[in-house]
Design a protein around this motif. Structure first.
Motif, PDB file in Angstrom:
ATOM      1  N   UNK A 147       0.853  -1.197   0.000  1.00 27.72           N
ATOM      2  CA  UNK A 147       0.000   0.000   0.000  1.00 27.72           C
ATOM      3  C   UNK A 147       0.886   1.243   0.000  1.00 27.72           C
ATOM      4  N   UNK A 148       0.428   2.257  -0.736  1.00 28.11           N
ATOM      5  CA  UNK A 148       1.188   3.516  -0.748  1.00 28.11           C
ATOM      6  C   UNK A 148       0.992   4.207   0.600  1.00 28.11           C
ATOM      7  N   UNK A 149       2.109   4.538   1.266  1.00 29.24           N
ATOM      8  CA  UNK A 149       1.974   5.203   2.576  1.00 29.24           C
ATOM      9  C   UNK A 149       2.505   6.634   2.567  1.00 29.24           C
ATOM     10  N   UNK A 150       3.426   6.952   1.684  1.00 25.96           N
ATOM     11  CA  UNK A 150       3.985   8.309   1.654  1.00 25.96           C
ATOM     12  C   UNK A 150       4.368   8.693   0.239  1.00 25.96           C
ATOM     13  N   UNK A 151       4.319   9.977  -0.008  1.00 21.82           N
ATOM     14  CA  UNK A 151       4.884  10.505  -1.250  1.00 21.82           C
ATOM     15  C   UNK A 151       6.228  11.134  -0.892  1.00 21.82           C
ATOM     16  N   UNK A 152       7.261  10.783  -1.635  1.00 18.70           N
ATOM     17  CA  UNK A 152       8.615  11.243  -1.316  1.00 18.70           C
ATOM     18  C   UNK A 152       8.998  12.300  -2.349  1.00 18.70           C
ATOM     19  N   UNK A 153       8.930  13.545  -1.911  1.00 22.82           N
ATOM     20  CA  UNK A 153       9.160  14.665  -2.834  1.00 22.82           C
ATOM     21  C   UNK A 153      10.595  14.675  -3.360  1.00 22.82           C
ATOM     22  N   UNK A 154      10.738  14.804  -4.655  1.00 22.56           N
ATOM     23  CA  UNK A 154      12.058  14.906  -5.305  1.00 22.56           C
ATOM     24  C   UNK A 154      13.029  13.829  -4.812  1.00 22.56           C
ATOM     25  N   UNK A 155      12.543  12.633  -4.708  1.00 21.80           N
ATOM     26  CA  UNK A 155      13.340  11.539  -4.125  1.00 21.80           C
ATOM     27  C   UNK A 155      14.455  11.078  -5.064  1.00 21.80           C
ATOM     28  N   UNK A 156      14.219  11.215  -6.372  1.00 15.96           N
ATOM     29  CA  UNK A 156      15.177  10.649  -7.339  1.00 15.96           C
ATOM     30  C   UNK A 156      16.095  11.713  -7.933  1.00 15.96           C
ATOM     31  N   UNK A 157      17.195  11.231  -8.526  1.00 14.73           N
ATOM     32  CA  UNK A 157      18.269  12.102  -9.034  1.00 14.73           C
ATOM     33  C   UNK A 157      17.738  13.174  -9.966  1.00 14.73           C
ATOM     34  N   UNK A 158      16.748  12.841 -10.779  1.00 14.63           N
ATOM     35  CA  UNK A 158      16.220  13.807 -11.747  1.00 14.63           C
ATOM     36  C   UNK A 158      15.100  14.658 -11.158  1.00 14.63           C
ATOM     37  N   UNK A 159      14.900  14.588  -9.861  1.00 12.09           N
ATOM     38  CA  UNK A 159      13.896  15.420  -9.208  1.00 12.09           C
ATOM     39  C   UNK A 159      12.519  14.771  -9.127  1.00 12.09           C
ATOM     40  N   UNK A 160      12.394  13.593  -9.726  1.00  4.11           N
ATOM     41  CA  UNK A 160      11.085  12.925  -9.717  1.00  4.11           C
ATOM     42  C   UNK A 160      10.682  12.502  -8.294  1.00  4.11           C
ATOM     43  N   UNK A 161       9.358  12.579  -8.030  1.00  2.00           N
ATOM     44  CA  UNK A 161       8.863  12.112  -6.732  1.00  2.00           C
ATOM     45  C   UNK A 161       8.879  10.591  -6.680  1.00  2.00           C
ATOM     46  N   UNK A 162       8.993  10.076  -5.489  1.00  2.00           N
ATOM     47  CA  UNK A 162       8.870   8.640  -5.269  1.00  2.00           C
ATOM     48  C   UNK A 162       7.638   8.350  -4.442  1.00  2.00           C
ATOM     49  N   UNK A 163       7.299   7.082  -4.374  1.00  2.00           N
ATOM     50  CA  UNK A 163       6.248   6.630  -3.462  1.00  2.00           C
ATOM     51  C   UNK A 163       6.874   5.619  -2.521  1.00  2.00           C
ATOM     52  N   UNK A 164       6.482   5.714  -1.242  1.00  2.00           N
ATOM     53  CA  UNK A 164       6.888   4.682  -0.283  1.00  2.00           C
ATOM     54  C   UNK A 164       5.713   3.724  -0.143  1.00  2.00           C
ATOM     55  N   UNK A 165       5.991   2.448  -0.344  1.00  2.00           N
ATOM     56  CA  UNK A 165       4.952   1.428  -0.220  1.00  2.00           C
ATOM     57  C   UNK A 165       5.334   0.481   0.909  1.00  2.00           C
ATOM     58  N   UNK A 166       4.315   0.040   1.638  1.00  2.00           N
ATOM     59  CA  UNK A 166       4.558  -0.900   2.741  1.00  2.00           C
ATOM     60  C   UNK A 166       3.621  -2.090   2.660  1.00  2.00           C
ATOM     61  N   UNK A 167       4.077  -3.187   3.231  1.00  2.00           N
ATOM     62  CA  UNK A 167       3.251  -4.396   3.328  1.00  2.00           C
ATOM     63  C   UNK A 167       3.519  -4.970   4.704  1.00  2.00           C
ATOM     64  N   UNK A 168       2.494  -5.001   5.539  1.00  2.00           N
ATOM     65  CA  UNK A 168       2.696  -5.373   6.941  1.00  2.00           C
ATOM     66  C   UNK A 168       2.210  -6.764   7.295  1.00  2.00           C
ATOM     67  N   UNK A 169       1.396  -7.333   6.418  1.00  2.00           N
ATOM     68  CA  UNK A 169       0.821  -8.633   6.799  1.00  2.00           C
ATOM     69  C   UNK A 169       1.755  -9.797   6.436  1.00  2.00           C
ATOM     70  N   UNK A 170       1.445 -10.941   6.987  1.00  2.00           N
ATOM     71  CA  UNK A 170       2.233 -12.155   6.670  1.00  2.00           C
ATOM     72  C   UNK A 170       1.889 -12.614   5.259  1.00  2.00           C
TER      73      UNK A 170
END
Ligand code: COA
Length: 144
Positions: free
Chosen positions: A121-144
């Motif tokens: 699941x998408x949990x955060x937007x990571x502003x300018x996370x990549x070298x070219x300034x593109x945003x990233x998404x942080x995704x998490x999975x918590x279940x077994x």
């Protein structure tokens, strides 16, 4: 086709796949470091004596962090990325690790879709996370 842990002879092809798939690839020395340090969670797909895909995960603070996955172009969209991810999730589970995270470029619709199908699941937007300034998404999975 088999999914197995990486071996020394695979590294050259892994680096090749990394350069074919990413505009800003991990340099060979980082791939080598990951090979030396995280062999348990560094998996490859072998078909007809060739490496056609790989995934690299690491473990940080009892959490699995999936760094990169790539499938050779002529084998994409055949379910192999999903198989590889499921195998890595299994490896983490055997180590007692159920919390997983990963980052992905916001433009990478293929990967985002695959990760969502796998329960991330998408949990955060990571502003300018990549070298070219593109945003990233942080995704998490918590279940077994
Ligand atoms: C992302 C990647 C690993 C997916 O591997 P794959 O083996 O092609 O993926 P799968 O065949 O298992 O596809 C699983 C799901 O992902 C989505 N997907 C995969 N490729 C897609 C595409 N080109 N467009 C849209 N959705 C796509 C679909 O939802 C697909 O399910 P479906 O086929 O039932 O519709 C592969 O496209 C790749 O190597 N990309 C380049 C490297 C990369 O971006 N890695 C991820 C960031 S680290």
């Amino acid at each position: 086709m088999i999914v197995r842990n990486v071996e020394p002879d695979d590294i050259y092809t892994v680096i090749d796949l990394e350069y074919q798939n990413f505009e800003y690839p991990y340099p060979p020395e980082i791939i080598n470091f990951l090979f030396e340090s995280y062999r348990d969670t560094f998996l490859v797909v072998e078909k007809d004596m060739d490496i056609i895909g790989f995934v690299i995960g690491i473990i940080q603070k009892k959490e699995g962090h999936i760094l990169v996955i790539a499938i050779r172009d002529d084998y994409k969209r055949r379910g192999i990325g999903t198989i590889l991810m499921k195998k890595l999730i299994e490896v983490y589970q055997k180590k007692g690790i159920t919390k997983l995270k990963l980052e992905v470029r916001i433009s990478n619709v293929a990967a985002i879709s695959m990760y969502k199908n796998l329960g991330f699941k998408i949990t955060n937007r990571l502003k300018h996370y990549y070298e070219n300034g593109e945003d990233g998404l942080l995704l998490r999975r918590d279940k077994i």
